[in-house]
Design an enzyme around this catalytic site. Sequence first.
Site: not given
Ligand code: ADP
Ligand code: MG
Length: 404
Positions: A36, A203, A354, A377
């Site tokens: 950063r 999620k 992230g 975020g």
């Molecule tokens: P971002 O930070 O890019 O928005 P998220 O926080 O929504 O992404 O999701 C990231 C997490 O999703 C990772 O820790 C990853 O392990 C989890 N993930 C992805 N696919 C699966 C899966 N099939 N089962 C459980 N967790 C998953």
């Molecule tokens: Mg995340």
Amino acid sequence: MSKKTIRDIQLQGKTVLMRVDFNVPMSDGQITDDNRIVQALPTIKYALDHEAKLVLFSHLGRVKTEEDKKTNSLAPVAKRLSELLNLPITFVTETRGSNLEAAVKNMEDGDIVMVENTRFEDLNEKAESKNNPELGKYWASLGDAFVNDAFGTAHRAHASNVGIADNMVVAVAGFLMEKEIKFIGEAVDNPERPFVAILGGAKVSDKISVIENLLTKADKILVCGAMAYTFYKARGYEVGLSKCEDDYVEFAKSLLEKSNGKLILPVDNMISKEFSADAEAVLVSADQIPSDAMGMDIGPKTVELFKKHLENAKTVVWNGPAGVFEFDKFAVGTNAICKLLAELKDAKTIIGGGDSAAAAIKLGFQDKFTHISTGGGASLEYLEGKELPGISSIHNKCCSCKNC
Ligand code: ADP
Ligand code: MG
């Protein structure tokens, strides 16, 4: 609306207040990743090259007790920045008062003053995080112009971003902020088409507004990650022990109904019987997940399917890893998506989120995207189509207001 940038203002001899994002990971008083700080260098150097007197503001972590001040001081950051610039920095151990005022007053052109963690002010009735009007006004009174280069906090109205901007005659974007507005903002508001979104991650519930917003904007949405299993359940497939949000199955069903075929689900998955790095991985098609196993990653047929949908894309926004990329065995799908995007010609490829950014960097694709957002975020809220107060408070190009 196009925003004024640091290129649009007079810097020489001016006291320039700059909000940067130096919220770096620390362990035992040591910076564990200085990315950063490195990312902020172009805007900082530009201001110094143009002979500004530069006053830097940033937050670091959360400050809820006096004790938190010890572990969240920006002193190590000031030291690291000084090394990177090879220049002295006057670090002020306070966030307001006579020492700060004297340090700013004594500056010569090209000098740098760095203010202690803006969130030290949170011990004072959350003055920073609640954007106390007096605090923003006070900080603004220290300078002639404000440059906001902290996209990571743009989704929050704090005293050190919105508060200062609202009390300043000149409030502009730094280069990092400009890039975020250009790439994420344009992708969402005015994308070159075909515009394909890839949405994965943990999620559905975290991403409801992103899916809803992008359904109205994107030509296709490729769904992957654990999110896919809530959609599978909505289709009536067995999901076994996969991460699935039962409370959101109805919502997923309604999205599938109104999506007009825009939502593309994985056609195969790597599954395992346990959630671990060395679990045995088995390939199954979408409707063949047994009741005692969980989906961990997308399979090769899904990669081929995604490839087809991405082929002619001109804009791609990716949020959320395709699988549990933290385990090498289940990073294959995420890796394949990185590769597909790296090979696209004439497409703007943008990562917002992230963990998705961390995954692309971990897998070595750091330089293969048009833009990897620096704000987790903030980039999510931008993709949701929300107005980000940190960006709104930057003055528009056409005049010196933020309202027209
Ligand atoms: P971002 O930070 O890019 O928005 P998220 O926080 O929504 O992404 O999701 C990231 C997490 O999703 C990772 O820790 C990853 O392990 C989890 N993930 C992805 N696919 C699966 C899966 N099939 N089962 C459980 N967790 C998953
Ligand atoms: Mg995340």
